[in-house]
Design an enzyme around this catalytic site. Structure first.
Site, short mmCIF file in Angstrom:
data_model
loop_
_atom_site.label_atom_id
_atom_site.label_comp_id
_atom_site.label_asym_id
_atom_site.label_seq_id
_atom_site.Cartn_x
_atom_site.Cartn_y
_atom_site.Cartn_z
N ARG A 1 -10.62 -6.78 -12.67
CA ARG A 1 -11.42 -7.51 -11.68
C ARG A 1 -12.63 -6.64 -11.33
O ARG A 1 -12.51 -5.63 -10.66
CB ARG A 1 -10.56 -7.82 -10.46
CG ARG A 1 -9.41 -8.78 -10.84
CD ARG A 1 -8.25 -8.74 -9.89
NE ARG A 1 -7.67 -7.41 -9.80
CZ ARG A 1 -6.77 -7.06 -8.89
NH1 ARG A 1 -6.36 -7.93 -8.00
NH2 ARG A 1 -6.28 -5.84 -8.87
N ARG B 1 -15.90 -3.94 -4.07
CA ARG B 1 -14.55 -4.49 -4.22
C ARG B 1 -14.47 -5.37 -5.46
O ARG B 1 -15.33 -6.21 -5.69
CB ARG B 1 -14.17 -5.31 -2.99
CG ARG B 1 -14.13 -4.51 -1.70
CD ARG B 1 -13.98 -5.41 -0.50
NE ARG B 1 -15.10 -6.34 -0.38
CZ ARG B 1 -15.15 -7.33 0.50
NH1 ARG B 1 -14.16 -7.54 1.33
NH2 ARG B 1 -16.22 -8.12 0.54
N ARG C 1 -5.30 -5.57 -12.77
CA ARG C 1 -4.01 -6.12 -12.33
C ARG C 1 -3.09 -6.18 -13.55
O ARG C 1 -3.35 -6.90 -14.51
CB ARG C 1 -4.20 -7.51 -11.72
CG ARG C 1 -2.93 -8.30 -11.49
CD ARG C 1 -1.94 -7.63 -10.55
NE ARG C 1 -2.49 -7.30 -9.26
CZ ARG C 1 -2.62 -8.17 -8.24
NH1 ARG C 1 -2.22 -9.42 -8.41
NH2 ARG C 1 -3.11 -7.78 -7.09
N GLU D 1 -2.09 0.07 -5.80
CA GLU D 1 -1.22 -0.82 -5.03
C GLU D 1 -0.11 -1.34 -5.93
O GLU D 1 -0.26 -1.44 -7.15
CB GLU D 1 -1.99 -2.01 -4.43
CG GLU D 1 -2.97 -1.64 -3.36
CD GLU D 1 -3.54 -2.84 -2.63
OE1 GLU D 1 -2.97 -3.95 -2.76
OE2 GLU D 1 -4.56 -2.68 -1.94
N ASP E 1 -1.86 -2.61 -9.30
CA ASP E 1 -3.31 -2.46 -9.31
C ASP E 1 -3.63 -1.04 -9.77
O ASP E 1 -3.15 -0.07 -9.18
CB ASP E 1 -3.90 -2.72 -7.93
CG ASP E 1 -3.84 -4.18 -7.54
OD1 ASP E 1 -3.51 -5.02 -8.41
OD2 ASP E 1 -4.12 -4.50 -6.37
N LYS F 1 -8.57 1.60 4.26
CA LYS F 1 -8.11 0.22 4.36
C LYS F 1 -6.86 0.13 5.23
O LYS F 1 -6.13 1.10 5.40
CB LYS F 1 -7.84 -0.37 2.98
CG LYS F 1 -6.90 0.41 2.09
CD LYS F 1 -6.90 -0.20 0.67
CE LYS F 1 -6.09 0.62 -0.30
NZ LYS F 1 -6.12 0.05 -1.68
N LYS G 1 0.83 -1.20 0.00
CA LYS G 1 0.00 0.00 0.00
C LYS G 1 0.87 1.26 0.00
O LYS G 1 0.65 2.17 -0.80
CB LYS G 1 -0.90 0.02 1.23
CG LYS G 1 -1.69 -1.27 1.50
CD LYS G 1 -2.69 -1.56 0.43
CE LYS G 1 -3.66 -2.67 0.83
NZ LYS G 1 -3.04 -3.98 1.06
N ASN H 1 1.96 -4.79 -5.79
CA ASN H 1 1.98 -6.09 -5.11
C ASN H 1 3.28 -6.82 -5.42
O ASN H 1 3.56 -7.14 -6.57
CB ASN H 1 0.78 -6.93 -5.58
CG ASN H 1 -0.54 -6.30 -5.21
OD1 ASN H 1 -1.07 -6.55 -4.14
ND2 ASN H 1 -1.08 -5.46 -6.09
#
Length: 318
Positions: free
Chosen positions: A227, A235, A212, A283, A275, A162, A127, A285
């Site tokens: 997504r 979400r 992604r 984000e 993301d 979050k 994050k 990852n």
């Protein structure tokens, strides 16, 4: 002499093979002749200043009902037993995860290639690390102080809140100016001011999907997995019920990848998932990014093959 690959991952018996990227990597490595060795977090140790691991021989099969066989595990010097380690433990990035990276760093110093780089895994919180690239990000605040977080919500109205250590959409809230639940949300996320929380201006393009984007050595795969949230859930995470649809990268997606890719390469981040919602990076990852199998299936790709081409070239050059 056969090459040996050791994988640090969550229990293999519990994975969903049709969407597990670590499993895709293991299938590709086995196809290329690598001898596979398996370990989980409890299988790491340090002896005499060297990394040791309790490794079990592993055979994998692309069969959703019978996908692996494990041999008898034994303790070995990790650097002497594996030329390559895939560090693919899922979050949370807690103190035990940090200790894992310190053990793996000893194997790295002894000559084993570790992907992703152990120090990079420690440094690049998924994050927070996005905020090293503010030109790519929507308005964001990270704070423990509930007053600061409330002010951010008051300024931007609809806001995503979050924790810093979650995954799969867990612990994510949407709030807004005047929300009677906001104080309770902030108390929960910050544990009454003892933990950081992240607030980010809500990006309405989430309805088109949380994309992604996979990077192999800083270079983006030409398709992303969007997504898309389903029903009333905001979400898009697949673990939260989102639907994955492959889409070509946009010019903005490629620009974002070009902004962050070189620094990720410098930090030894060989396989990364970005993301992106709308025009904004949300984000980065690095611990165990997914979506290989979905993109391979939709577009006839071999993303794990691209990764192993790069990893094997690195090993050949050393």
């Amino acid at each position: 002499m056969s090459r040996a690959l050791a994988v640090l991952m969550d229990p293999i018996a519990a994975i969903k093979t049709k969407k597990d990227s670590t499993f895709a990597m293991l299938l590709e490595a086995q196809r290329r002749g690598w001898a596979l060795k398996y370990m989980t977090q409890g299988d790491l140790a340090i002896r005499g200043g060297r990394a040791w691991a309790r490794l079990a021989p592993l055979v994998v099969r692309d069969d959703p009902y019978d996908w692996f066989t494990l041999g008898d595990a034994q303790w070995v010097d990790l650097a002497e037993s594996a030329q390559l380690v895939l560090a693919r433990k899922d979050p949370p990035v807690d103190e035990q995860f940090i200790y894992d990276t310190m053990v793996l760093e000893l194997a790295q110093r002894a000559g084993t290639l570790v992907a992703n780089d152990p120090q990079g895994l420690r440094d690049a919180n998924e994050k927070l690390y996005t905020l090293h690239f503010p030109q790519c990000c929507a308005p964001t605040l990270v704070a423990r102080d509930a007053g600061e977080l409330r002010r951010f919500v008051a300024e931007h109205d609809r806001t995503v809140l979050k924790p810093l250590d979650g995954m799969g959409g867990r612990g994510i809230f949407v709030s807004h100016r005047g929300d009677p639940n906001l104080n309770s949300i902030l108390e929960t996320l910050t544990v009454n001011g003892r933990r950081f929380a992240l607030a980010q201006k809500f990006i309405p393009e989430i309805t088109a999907g949380d994309k992604r984007i996979l990077l192999v050595d800083g270079e983006p795969v030409p398709y992303a997995l969007a997504r898309i949230p389903q029903g009333d859930d905001f979400r898009g995470n697949l673990a939260a019920g989102g639907r994955g649809v492959g889409v070509p990268l946009s010019d903005r997606d490629r620009w974002i990848a070009a902004q962050v890719g070189p620094e990720l390469v410098r930090r030894g981040m060989r396989f990364v998932g970005l993301d992106v919602i709308g025009d904004w990076l949300t984000e980065i990852n690095v611990t165990s990014p997914t979506c290989i199998r979905e993109l391979d299936g939709q577009f006839g790709l071999n993303i794990a093959g691209l990764l192993f081409d790069r990893l094997e070239a690195t090993l050949s050059a050393t």
